[in-house]
Write a protein that holds these residues in place. Structure first.
Motif, PDB file in Angstrom:
ATOM      1  N   ASP A   1       0.850  -1.184   0.000  1.00  0.00           N
ATOM      2  CA  ASP A   1       0.000   0.000   0.000  1.00  0.00           C
ATOM      3  C   ASP A   1       0.892   1.243   0.000  1.00  0.00           C
ATOM      4  O   ASP A   1       2.125   1.146   0.003  1.00  0.00           O
ATOM      5  N   LEU A   2       0.275   2.409  -0.004  1.00  0.00           N
ATOM      6  CA  LEU A   2       1.049   3.651  -0.104  1.00  0.00           C
ATOM      7  C   LEU A   2       2.005   3.837   1.067  1.00  0.00           C
ATOM      8  O   LEU A   2       3.138   4.291   0.896  1.00  0.00           O
ATOM      9  N   GLU A   3       1.574   3.476   2.269  1.00  0.00           N
ATOM     10  CA  GLU A   3       2.443   3.633   3.434  1.00  0.00           C
ATOM     11  C   GLU A   3       3.653   2.703   3.348  1.00  0.00           C
ATOM     12  O   GLU A   3       4.757   3.073   3.734  1.00  0.00           O
ATOM     13  N   ASP A   4       3.457   1.498   2.828  1.00  0.00           N
ATOM     14  CA  ASP A   4       4.576   0.573   2.660  1.00  0.00           C
ATOM     15  C   ASP A   4       5.602   1.132   1.676  1.00  0.00           C
ATOM     16  O   ASP A   4       6.809   1.015   1.896  1.00  0.00           O
ATOM     17  N   VAL A   5       5.129   1.742   0.599  1.00  0.00           N
ATOM     18  CA  VAL A   5       6.044   2.329  -0.383  1.00  0.00           C
ATOM     19  C   VAL A   5       6.778   3.518   0.238  1.00  0.00           C
ATOM     20  O   VAL A   5       7.987   3.668   0.059  1.00  0.00           O
ATOM     21  N   ALA A   6       6.062   4.334   0.999  1.00  0.00           N
ATOM     22  CA  ALA A   6       6.702   5.462   1.687  1.00  0.00           C
ATOM     23  C   ALA A   6       7.765   4.973   2.657  1.00  0.00           C
ATOM     24  O   ALA A   6       8.836   5.573   2.783  1.00  0.00           O
TER      25      ALA A   6
ATOM     26  N   LEU B   1       4.258  10.428   2.627  1.00  0.00           N
ATOM     27  CA  LEU B   1       2.858  10.203   2.268  1.00  0.00           C
ATOM     28  C   LEU B   1       2.125  11.519   2.027  1.00  0.00           C
ATOM     29  O   LEU B   1       1.379  11.653   1.058  1.00  0.00           O
ATOM     30  N   ARG B   2       2.310  12.470   2.921  1.00  0.00           N
ATOM     31  CA  ARG B   2       1.639  13.771   2.792  1.00  0.00           C
ATOM     32  C   ARG B   2       2.043  14.452   1.476  1.00  0.00           C
ATOM     33  O   ARG B   2       1.210  15.004   0.765  1.00  0.00           O
ATOM     34  N   THR B   3       3.323  14.382   1.141  1.00  0.00           N
ATOM     35  CA  THR B   3       3.819  15.016  -0.081  1.00  0.00           C
ATOM     36  C   THR B   3       3.232  14.348  -1.316  1.00  0.00           C
ATOM     37  O   THR B   3       2.773  15.027  -2.240  1.00  0.00           O
ATOM     38  N   VAL B   4       3.217  13.022  -1.324  1.00  0.00           N
ATOM     39  CA  VAL B   4       2.692  12.294  -2.487  1.00  0.00           C
ATOM     40  C   VAL B   4       1.193  12.529  -2.634  1.00  0.00           C
ATOM     41  O   VAL B   4       0.702  12.775  -3.743  1.00  0.00           O
ATOM     42  N   LEU B   5       0.458  12.461  -1.553  1.00  0.00           N
ATOM     43  CA  LEU B   5      -0.988  12.661  -1.634  1.00  0.00           C
ATOM     44  C   LEU B   5      -1.330  14.103  -2.026  1.00  0.00           C
ATOM     45  O   LEU B   5      -2.301  14.326  -2.756  1.00  0.00           O
ATOM     46  N   THR B   6      -0.540  15.052  -1.592  1.00  0.00           N
ATOM     47  CA  THR B   6      -0.755  16.444  -2.010  1.00  0.00           C
ATOM     48  C   THR B   6      -0.481  16.609  -3.491  1.00  0.00           C
ATOM     49  O   THR B   6      -1.223  17.301  -4.188  1.00  0.00           O
ATOM     50  N   ALA B   7       0.566  15.961  -3.982  1.00  0.00           N
ATOM     51  CA  ALA B   7       0.904  16.039  -5.404  1.00  0.00           C
ATOM     52  C   ALA B   7      -0.160  15.373  -6.266  1.00  0.00           C
ATOM     53  O   ALA B   7      -0.420  15.821  -7.389  1.00  0.00           O
ATOM     54  N   ARG B   8      -0.788  14.334  -5.753  1.00  0.00           N
ATOM     55  CA  ARG B   8      -1.848  13.645  -6.507  1.00  0.00           C
ATOM     56  C   ARG B   8      -3.084  14.503  -6.663  1.00  0.00           C
ATOM     57  O   ARG B   8      -3.845  14.345  -7.604  1.00  0.00           O
ATOM     58  N   GLY B   9      -3.314  15.384  -5.708  1.00  0.00           N
ATOM     59  CA  GLY B   9      -4.470  16.255  -5.771  1.00  0.00           C
ATOM     60  C   GLY B   9      -5.708  15.565  -5.231  1.00  0.00           C
ATOM     61  O   GLY B   9      -5.659  14.426  -4.742  1.00  0.00           O
ATOM     62  N   PRO B  10      -6.850  16.226  -5.319  1.00  0.00           N
ATOM     63  CA  PRO B  10      -8.089  15.667  -4.784  1.00  0.00           C
ATOM     64  C   PRO B  10      -8.545  14.443  -5.584  1.00  0.00           C
ATOM     65  O   PRO B  10      -8.343  14.374  -6.789  1.00  0.00           O
ATOM     66  N   VAL B  11      -9.161  13.521  -4.880  1.00  0.00           N
ATOM     67  CA  VAL B  11      -9.696  12.323  -5.520  1.00  0.00           C
ATOM     68  C   VAL B  11     -11.138  12.595  -5.915  1.00  0.00           C
ATOM     69  O   VAL B  11     -11.920  13.125  -5.132  1.00  0.00           O
TER      70      VAL B  11
END
Length: 78
Positions: A23-28, A67-77
């Motif tokens: 999952d995303l946390e594992d990759v982070a 995680l915060r940086t990646v999710l911010t870069a992805r933008g809103p879902v």
């Protein structure tokens, strides 16, 4: 490490482990494990500053920043 470098490192780690069920946390976590101690400290410090906290676990705080940086870069879902 800039936010752009964090996103690139995350993308490369995700590509390296595309066949696994991470999952995303594992990759982070993988990204943070690859960092030198100074880079990890920098990410953890930035995360704690964003959260307006004075103390926190170094490794987990660095993972949270990735995680915060990646999710911010992805933008809103949608």
């Amino acid at each position: 490490m800039t936010d752009e470098e964090v996103v690139v490192a995350f993308a490369l780690a995700r590509l390296d482990n595309a066949n696994s069920d991470l999952d995303l946390e594992d990759v982070a976590t993988l990204v943070v494990r690859r960092l030198c101690p100074d880079q990890m400290l920098d990410l953890a410090t930035r995360n704690l500053a964003e959260r307006d906290e004075l103390r926190g676990a170094l490794f987990q705080s660095a993972v949270e920043h990735v995680l915060r940086t990646v999710l911010t870069a992805r933008g809103p879902v949608d």
